[in-house]
Scaffold this motif. Structure first.
Motif: not given
Length: 147
Positions: A74-94
């Motif tokens: 957030k601070e340096r804010f490098p543009l990452l247009g050359h990268l693809a990404y994916g997210i695996i998020a773990l949580g509890d819906s309660s």
């Protein structure tokens, strides 16, 4: 095959264990997977993609070991247009609105940084799944096949 930087945010070790299983499966599929900590590690060595595997803590926050990278991005804010990404998020819906908040934060930030999302983030509900790796590994292999 792709070079994938793996970022992990874990409080009690579950996300770390899932990331270890995902890493092994992706490597078995022929990808190079590098666990990365810190922004410099993410940006160097010509990665094709970033895969985030994180739990959620507090009021929908990132675990401390991933929070520092998030803040640096957030601070340096490098543009990452050359990268693809994916997210695996773990949580509890309660936990309601904060469910998988850590993954949602990373997804929003990577989108702001112009990285290209490959597939919808995977949200794994701890109240429904005792073994999150059984869901995460096939998802990650399919995700990587789209890179």
């Amino acid at each position: 095959m792709a070079i994938i930087k793996l970022l992990t945010g874990s409080v009690y070790g579950t996300a770390e264990a899932v990331a270890t299983e995902v890493k092994a499966a992706l490597e078995q599929s022929g990808h190079t997977v590098i666990k990365a900590e810190g922004l410099d590690a993410v940006l160097r060595d010509g990665a094709d993609a970033v895969l985030v595997c994180t739990s959620t803590t507090g009021q929908g926050d990132l675990p401390e070991n991933l929070l520092l990278l998030y803040q640096e991005l957030k601070e340096r804010f490098p543009l990452l247009g050359h990268l693809a990404y994916g997210i695996i998020a773990l949580g509890d819906s309660s936990y309601g609105d904060t469910y998988c908040g850590g993954g949602r934060l990373m997804d929003e930030l990577l989108t702001e940084l112009t990285a290209k999302r490959v597939a919808e983030p995977l949200m794994i509900d701890a109240s429904e799944t005792a073994s999150p790796e059984t869901i995460a590994v096939p998802w990650a292999v399919e995700w990587a096949s789209q890179l």
